[in-house]
Every structure is written in structure tokens, then in C-alpha cells.
Write a protein that holds these residues in place. Sequence first.
Motif, PDB file in Angstrom:
ATOM      1  N   ASP A  22      94.069 182.180 175.974  1.00 58.85           N
ATOM      2  CA  ASP A  22      93.238 183.381 176.087  1.00 58.85           C
ATOM      3  C   ASP A  22      93.388 184.020 177.467  1.00 58.85           C
ATOM      4  OD1 ASP A  22      92.331 183.055 173.517  1.00 58.85           O
ATOM      5  OD2 ASP A  22      90.385 182.205 174.106  1.00 58.85           O
ATOM      6  N   GLY A  23      93.615 183.216 178.492  1.00 55.86           N
ATOM      7  CA  GLY A  23      93.767 183.711 179.851  1.00 55.86           C
ATOM      8  C   GLY A  23      95.192 184.071 180.219  1.00 55.86           C
ATOM      9  N   GLN A  24      96.065 184.141 179.236  1.00 56.00           N
ATOM     10  CA  GLN A  24      97.483 184.394 179.497  1.00 56.00           C
ATOM     11  C   GLN A  24      97.712 185.711 180.225  1.00 56.00           C
ATOM     12  OE1 GLN A  24      99.883 184.316 175.958  1.00 56.00           O
ATOM     13  NE2 GLN A  24     101.788 184.240 177.108  1.00 56.00           N
ATOM     14  N   GLN A  25      97.039 186.769 179.832  1.00 58.53           N
ATOM     15  CA  GLN A  25      97.206 188.066 180.490  1.00 58.53           C
ATOM     16  C   GLN A  25      96.829 187.977 181.959  1.00 58.53           C
ATOM     17  OE1 GLN A  25      98.913 190.203 177.807  1.00 58.53           O
ATOM     18  NE2 GLN A  25      97.986 191.502 179.296  1.00 58.53           N
ATOM     19  N   THR A  41     104.140 182.186 177.130  1.00 60.33           N
ATOM     20  CA  THR A  41     103.639 181.189 176.188  1.00 60.33           C
ATOM     21  C   THR A  41     104.365 179.859 176.416  1.00 60.33           C
ATOM     22  OG1 THR A  41     103.156 182.915 174.586  1.00 60.33           O
ATOM     23  CG2 THR A  41     103.336 180.680 173.734  1.00 60.33           C
ATOM     24  N   ARG A  42     105.661 179.926 176.651  1.00 57.41           N
ATOM     25  CA  ARG A  42     106.446 178.708 176.895  1.00 57.41           C
ATOM     26  C   ARG A  42     105.942 177.979 178.148  1.00 57.41           C
ATOM     27  NH1 ARG A  42     112.810 179.179 177.936  1.00 57.41           N
ATOM     28  NH2 ARG A  42     111.953 180.951 179.009  1.00 57.41           N
ATOM     29  N   ALA A  43     105.660 178.695 179.205  1.00 54.44           N
ATOM     30  CA  ALA A  43     105.165 178.077 180.436  1.00 54.44           C
ATOM     31  C   ALA A  43     103.776 177.467 180.219  1.00 54.44           C
ATOM     32  CB  ALA A  43     105.107 179.107 181.561  1.00 54.44           C
ATOM     33  N   LEU A  44     102.944 178.144 179.447  1.00 52.06           N
ATOM     34  CA  LEU A  44     101.605 177.617 179.175  1.00 52.06           C
ATOM     35  C   LEU A  44     101.679 176.351 178.320  1.00 52.06           C
ATOM     36  CD1 LEU A  44      99.644 180.928 178.550  1.00 52.06           C
ATOM     37  CD2 LEU A  44      99.684 179.515 180.612  1.00 52.06           C
ATOM     38  N   ARG A  45     102.607 176.326 177.370  1.00 55.76           N
ATOM     39  CA  ARG A  45     102.807 175.108 176.563  1.00 55.76           C
ATOM     40  C   ARG A  45     103.184 173.941 177.464  1.00 55.76           C
ATOM     41  NH1 ARG A  45     105.938 178.073 171.810  1.00 55.76           N
ATOM     42  NH2 ARG A  45     104.289 178.029 170.252  1.00 55.76           N
ATOM     43  N   GLN A  46     104.113 174.186 178.381  1.00 55.79           N
ATOM     44  CA  GLN A  46     104.551 173.126 179.293  1.00 55.79           C
ATOM     45  C   GLN A  46     103.406 172.663 180.191  1.00 55.79           C
ATOM     46  OE1 GLN A  46     107.251 171.264 179.439  1.00 55.79           O
ATOM     47  NE2 GLN A  46     106.311 170.163 181.120  1.00 55.79           N
ATOM     48  N   GLU A  47     102.621 173.595 180.673  1.00 57.76           N
ATOM     49  CA  GLU A  47     101.476 173.249 181.517  1.00 57.76           C
ATOM     50  C   GLU A  47     100.496 172.359 180.753  1.00 57.76           C
ATOM     51  OE1 GLU A  47      97.678 175.672 183.221  1.00 57.76           O
ATOM     52  OE2 GLU A  47      99.643 176.579 183.568  1.00 57.76           O
ATOM     53  N   LEU A  48     100.237 172.700 179.505  1.00 57.83           N
ATOM     54  CA  LEU A  48      99.312 171.899 178.702  1.00 57.83           C
ATOM     55  C   LEU A  48      99.884 170.509 178.416  1.00 57.83           C
ATOM     56  CD1 LEU A  48      97.990 174.636 176.256  1.00 57.83           C
ATOM     57  CD2 LEU A  48      96.690 173.450 178.043  1.00 57.83           C
ATOM     58  N   ARG A  49     101.188 170.428 178.171  1.00 58.06           N
ATOM     59  CA  ARG A  49     101.816 169.108 177.979  1.00 58.06           C
ATOM     60  C   ARG A  49     101.652 168.257 179.233  1.00 58.06           C
ATOM     61  NH1 ARG A  49     105.669 171.926 174.797  1.00 58.06           N
ATOM     62  NH2 ARG A  49     106.889 172.456 176.620  1.00 58.06           N
ATOM     63  N   THR A  50     101.848 168.874 180.382  1.00 56.68           N
ATOM     64  CA  THR A  50     101.702 168.171 181.652  1.00 56.68           C
ATOM     65  C   THR A  50     100.279 167.664 181.840  1.00 56.68           C
ATOM     66  OG1 THR A  50     103.419 169.542 182.637  1.00 56.68           O
ATOM     67  CG2 THR A  50     101.954 168.412 184.159  1.00 56.68           C
ATOM     68  N   LYS A  51      99.324 168.420 181.348  1.00 58.41           N
ATOM     69  CA  LYS A  51      97.920 168.031 181.484  1.00 58.41           C
ATOM     70  C   LYS A  51      97.476 167.057 180.398  1.00 58.41           C
ATOM     71  CE  LYS A  51      96.569 171.989 184.142  1.00 58.41           C
ATOM     72  NZ  LYS A  51      95.522 172.894 184.478  1.00 58.41           N
ATOM     73  N   GLY A  52      98.410 166.653 179.544  1.00 61.04           N
ATOM     74  CA  GLY A  52      98.119 165.619 178.568  1.00 61.04           C
ATOM     75  C   GLY A  52      97.539 166.080 177.247  1.00 61.04           C
ATOM     76  N   VAL A  53      97.647 167.361 176.947  1.00 62.38           N
ATOM     77  CA  VAL A  53      97.135 167.859 175.675  1.00 62.38           C
ATOM     78  C   VAL A  53      98.126 167.493 174.573  1.00 62.38           C
ATOM     79  CG1 VAL A  53      96.442 169.930 174.380  1.00 62.38           C
ATOM     80  CG2 VAL A  53      95.906 169.739 176.815  1.00 62.38           C
ATOM     81  N   ASP A  54      97.610 167.045 173.451  1.00 62.95           N
ATOM     82  CA  ASP A  54      98.410 166.640 172.310  1.00 62.95           C
ATOM     83  C   ASP A  54      99.264 167.817 171.813  1.00 62.95           C
ATOM     84  OD1 ASP A  54      98.992 164.659 170.149  1.00 62.95           O
ATOM     85  OD2 ASP A  54      98.050 166.213 168.901  1.00 62.95           O
ATOM     86  N   ALA A  55     100.503 167.538 171.419  1.00 62.19           N
ATOM     87  CA  ALA A  55     101.435 168.584 170.984  1.00 62.19           C
ATOM     88  C   ALA A  55     100.891 169.386 169.805  1.00 62.19           C
ATOM     89  CB  ALA A  55     102.781 167.966 170.623  1.00 62.19           C
ATOM     90  N   GLU A  56     100.213 168.723 168.884  1.00 66.65           N
ATOM     91  CA  GLU A  56      99.658 169.415 167.728  1.00 66.65           C
ATOM     92  C   GLU A  56      98.575 170.413 168.151  1.00 66.65           C
ATOM     93  OE1 GLU A  56      97.006 168.133 163.927  1.00 66.65           O
ATOM     94  OE2 GLU A  56      98.801 166.908 164.307  1.00 66.65           O
ATOM     95  N   SER A  62      99.794 179.113 168.173  1.00 61.87           N
ATOM     96  CA  SER A  62     100.018 179.868 166.942  1.00 61.87           C
ATOM     97  C   SER A  62      99.058 181.046 166.815  1.00 61.87           C
ATOM     98  CB  SER A  62      99.879 178.951 165.725  1.00 61.87           C
ATOM     99  OG  SER A  62      98.534 178.570 165.532  1.00 61.87           O
ATOM    100  N   GLU A  63      97.966 180.994 167.533  1.00 64.26           N
ATOM    101  CA  GLU A  63      96.987 182.081 167.478  1.00 64.26           C
ATOM    102  C   GLU A  63      97.323 183.208 168.443  1.00 64.26           C
ATOM    103  OE1 GLU A  63      93.146 180.301 167.957  1.00 64.26           O
ATOM    104  OE2 GLU A  63      93.476 178.941 166.281  1.00 64.26           O
ATOM    105  N   VAL A  64      98.385 183.029 169.241  1.00 61.41           N
ATOM    106  CA  VAL A  64      98.810 184.048 170.195  1.00 61.41           C
ATOM    107  C   VAL A  64      99.750 185.015 169.485  1.00 61.41           C
ATOM    108  CG1 VAL A  64     100.075 184.462 172.337  1.00 61.41           C
ATOM    109  CG2 VAL A  64      98.585 182.480 172.146  1.00 61.41           C
TER     110      VAL A  64
END
Length: 174
Positions: free
Chosen positions: A73-76, A82-97, A104-106
Amino acid sequence: MAVEVPDGPDADPVAVAREIALRLLDVRDRTRRELERALAKRRVPEEAVREVLDRLTEVGLIDDRRFADATFDGQQRRQRSTRALRQELRTKGVDAEVIEQAASEVDDETDLAVARELVAKRARSLERFPHQVRYRRMAGQLARRGFSSSVIATALRELPSDEVDGGLAEPDFG
């Protein structure tokens, strides 16, 4: 005024874990994995960590799905792809699913809109440079923020060109 967390031999590990976690959550939302790492760094026993984080999850103070949704939601505002945000979330330990559900809502056009906004904002500060230099610098900045080459090319196609350089839409790097 910081209050010291009791961490002596007589300290209750659950109370210590709760205090550390709540202080971290007071600053900003965190993922469960971020809190686990912070508590492990402070040498809090795993049982106490699990107990406290399970309880914080139960009461809604830790919610990786909400965290992922808020990130997209804070992407703007954050001007990241989106790719960078996905990587950031993976780094923070968020589950891939969870990441994929939030991503998918973006809207597909969001990356392009963010890139265009960044180009428009940055173009003013680069006006004194030749078109090729502006193009190259902005392309590098967009690439570092994780935008794909097609998004970069589309966003920079709208970059105003100089009359002197023949009005090239994209530089010829030969």
C-alpha cells in the motif's frame, strides 16, 4: 527517557521478551521473524520467545499479512518496485505465500506509475545535464529500486529531450 529492560539472572524471560517486543512494535510494525531475530540477539530463551510472539499474534499486534499489505500500500510513497518490495519482505521473514497474496492485489500499472512519478520528480534536478546523462542517471536509479527494464524504458521514453542532441527519445550508447 529509556527504561532498562531487566535482563539479570533473576529476570523472567517471558517478561523480558514481552517488553522488548512491545518496545520494538511501538516504533513500527514488525514481522514475526524480525522480532524473533531481535529477541534471539538479546539471548531470550526460545520458549519465552515463542510464548510471547504467539500471544502477540493472537491479539493482533503481529500480523505478517497486514505487514505485507501495508508494504505494498505504501509503494507510491516509498517509490520502490513490486519486485524490490517482495525481496524486502522475504528478507524480513514473511512467508512467500503471504507475499504473493499481498502482491497479487497490486495493480499491474503500479510499477509504471511509481517509476513515472520518480522520473518526473528527479528530472527537475537533472535539467542542467545533457539528455543522455539524465537518461543514464535516471535509468540507474530506477534499476536500483528494482524496476524492470521494460518499465524503465517506458518511464524514460517520456523524458524531455534536448533540442541540441537531436531530440533522441533514448540515448544511443553505440
